[in-house]
Design a protein around this motif. Structure first.
Motif, short mmCIF file in Angstrom:
data_model
loop_
_atom_site.label_atom_id
_atom_site.label_comp_id
_atom_site.label_asym_id
_atom_site.label_seq_id
_atom_site.Cartn_x
_atom_site.Cartn_y
_atom_site.Cartn_z
N VAL A 28 5.60 -10.63 -3.27
CA VAL A 28 4.94 -11.30 -4.40
C VAL A 28 3.92 -12.31 -3.87
O VAL A 28 2.79 -12.38 -4.36
CB VAL A 28 5.98 -11.98 -5.33
N MET A 29 4.29 -13.08 -2.86
CA MET A 29 3.37 -14.08 -2.31
C MET A 29 2.16 -13.40 -1.67
O MET A 29 1.03 -13.83 -1.87
CB MET A 29 4.10 -14.97 -1.28
N THR A 48 -2.87 -11.83 -13.00
CA THR A 48 -1.89 -11.86 -14.09
C THR A 48 -0.54 -11.49 -13.52
O THR A 48 -0.46 -10.90 -12.42
CB THR A 48 -2.26 -10.86 -15.20
N ALA A 49 0.50 -11.79 -14.25
CA ALA A 49 1.85 -11.47 -13.79
C ALA A 49 2.00 -9.96 -13.60
O ALA A 49 2.58 -9.49 -12.61
CB ALA A 49 2.89 -11.98 -14.78
N VAL A 50 1.45 -9.18 -14.51
CA VAL A 50 1.53 -7.73 -14.41
C VAL A 50 0.84 -7.24 -13.14
O VAL A 50 1.39 -6.40 -12.41
CB VAL A 50 0.90 -7.08 -15.67
N ASN A 51 -0.36 -7.78 -12.87
CA ASN A 51 -1.09 -7.35 -11.69
C ASN A 51 -0.42 -7.81 -10.40
O ASN A 51 -0.40 -7.07 -9.41
CB ASN A 51 -2.53 -7.84 -11.74
N ILE A 52 0.13 -9.01 -10.39
CA ILE A 52 0.82 -9.49 -9.19
C ILE A 52 2.03 -8.59 -8.91
O ILE A 52 2.25 -8.16 -7.78
CB ILE A 52 1.24 -10.96 -9.33
N ALA A 53 2.79 -8.27 -9.95
CA ALA A 53 3.95 -7.40 -9.78
C ALA A 53 3.52 -6.01 -9.30
O ALA A 53 4.15 -5.43 -8.39
CB ALA A 53 4.72 -7.29 -11.09
N ALA A 54 2.45 -5.49 -9.87
CA ALA A 54 1.97 -4.16 -9.46
C ALA A 54 1.49 -4.19 -8.01
O ALA A 54 1.80 -3.27 -7.23
CB ALA A 54 0.84 -3.70 -10.37
N GLU A 55 0.75 -5.21 -7.64
CA GLU A 55 0.27 -5.33 -6.26
C GLU A 55 1.44 -5.47 -5.28
O GLU A 55 1.38 -4.97 -4.16
CB GLU A 55 -0.67 -6.53 -6.11
N ALA A 56 2.49 -6.16 -5.71
CA ALA A 56 3.66 -6.36 -4.85
C ALA A 56 4.57 -5.14 -4.84
O ALA A 56 5.44 -5.02 -3.98
CB ALA A 56 4.44 -7.59 -5.31
N GLY A 57 4.38 -4.24 -5.80
CA GLY A 57 5.23 -3.05 -5.88
C GLY A 57 6.61 -3.36 -6.41
O GLY A 57 7.60 -2.71 -6.04
N VAL A 58 6.68 -4.37 -7.30
CA VAL A 58 7.97 -4.76 -7.89
C VAL A 58 7.83 -4.75 -9.41
O VAL A 58 6.72 -4.72 -9.94
CB VAL A 58 8.43 -6.15 -7.40
N SER A 59 8.94 -4.79 -10.09
CA SER A 59 8.90 -4.85 -11.56
C SER A 59 8.53 -6.26 -12.01
O SER A 59 8.64 -7.22 -11.24
CB SER A 59 10.27 -4.46 -12.14
N ARG A 60 8.12 -6.36 -13.26
CA ARG A 60 7.81 -7.70 -13.78
C ARG A 60 9.05 -8.56 -13.80
O ARG A 60 8.98 -9.76 -13.56
CB ARG A 60 7.20 -7.59 -15.19
N ALA A 61 10.19 -7.97 -14.10
CA ALA A 61 11.43 -8.74 -14.12
C ALA A 61 11.71 -9.32 -12.74
O ALA A 61 12.09 -10.49 -12.61
CB ALA A 61 12.59 -7.86 -14.58
N SER A 62 11.49 -8.51 -11.69
CA SER A 62 11.70 -9.02 -10.33
C SER A 62 10.72 -10.13 -10.02
O SER A 62 11.07 -11.12 -9.36
CB SER A 62 11.53 -7.88 -9.31
N TYR A 63 9.49 -9.96 -10.49
CA TYR A 63 8.49 -11.01 -10.28
C TYR A 63 8.94 -12.31 -10.92
O TYR A 63 8.92 -13.37 -10.29
CB TYR A 63 7.12 -10.59 -10.84
N TYR A 64 9.37 -12.24 -12.19
CA TYR A 64 9.75 -13.47 -12.90
C TYR A 64 11.02 -14.10 -12.32
O TYR A 64 11.19 -15.32 -12.39
CB TYR A 64 9.93 -13.19 -14.39
N ARG A 65 11.91 -13.29 -11.73
CA ARG A 65 13.13 -13.85 -11.11
C ARG A 65 12.83 -14.50 -9.77
O ARG A 65 13.60 -15.33 -9.29
CB ARG A 65 14.17 -12.74 -10.92
#
Length: 160
Positions: A28-29, A48-65
């Protein structure tokens, strides 16, 4: 302080405070840093949160956690942080669309007002044309009466 230095200091503090950062947190970082540097690999580059999660290859839920999400929010809330050009351009496009919508509304209102004015003038012209026809008819009658009464001789009403 530059955006890069703010990001580095916040992420360094995050690493110090959370010794057990997971691979997801690190992804994510890194994804956030890529987006901020204008080097997206998957998305359009908007931060955006969606784009950060997509770039990191994780779900949005994982990003927010992830604790990195709070750090990213802190970075983005800093007033001196310069957003990527994509975000600035999207903001400018949104502003211009809103301005265009306002101009269209103003133009439509002006056109409606002008159409009302034209309709009013057309009505006035019609009234005046009818009145003119009436006066022409009356003038014709008066000419006819004058020619019948004077035997065709026309005299001036006032001496000149």
């Amino acid at each position: 302080m530059t955006t890069s230095s703010i990001t580095q200091s916040v992420f360094s503090r995050l690493v110090r405070e959370h010794e057990a950062l997971t691979d997801i947190d690190r992804q994510v970082m890194w994804a956030f840093e890529r987006l901020m540097d204008g080097r997206p690999a998957i998305t359009d580059g908007s931060v955006t949160a969606v784009n950060i999660a997509a770039e990191a290859g994780v779900s949005r839920a994982s990003y927010y956690r992830s604790p990195a999400a709070a750090a990213i929010k802190e970075i983005l809330s800093a007033p001196e942080v310069k957003r990527p050009e994509v975000d600035e351009l999207k903001t400018e496009v949104a502003r211009l669309r809103k301005q265009e919508r306002t101009l269209r509304q103003e133009h439509a209102a002006e056109v409606r007002e002008l159409k009302d004015t034209v309709a009013t003038y057309a009505n006035q012209i019609q009234v005046l044309a009818l009145r003119n026809a009436e006066l022409e008819k009356d003038a014709g009658k008066l000419r006819s009466q004058l020619s019948d009464a004077s035997g065709g001789v026309v005299r001036a009403l006032r001496p000149t």
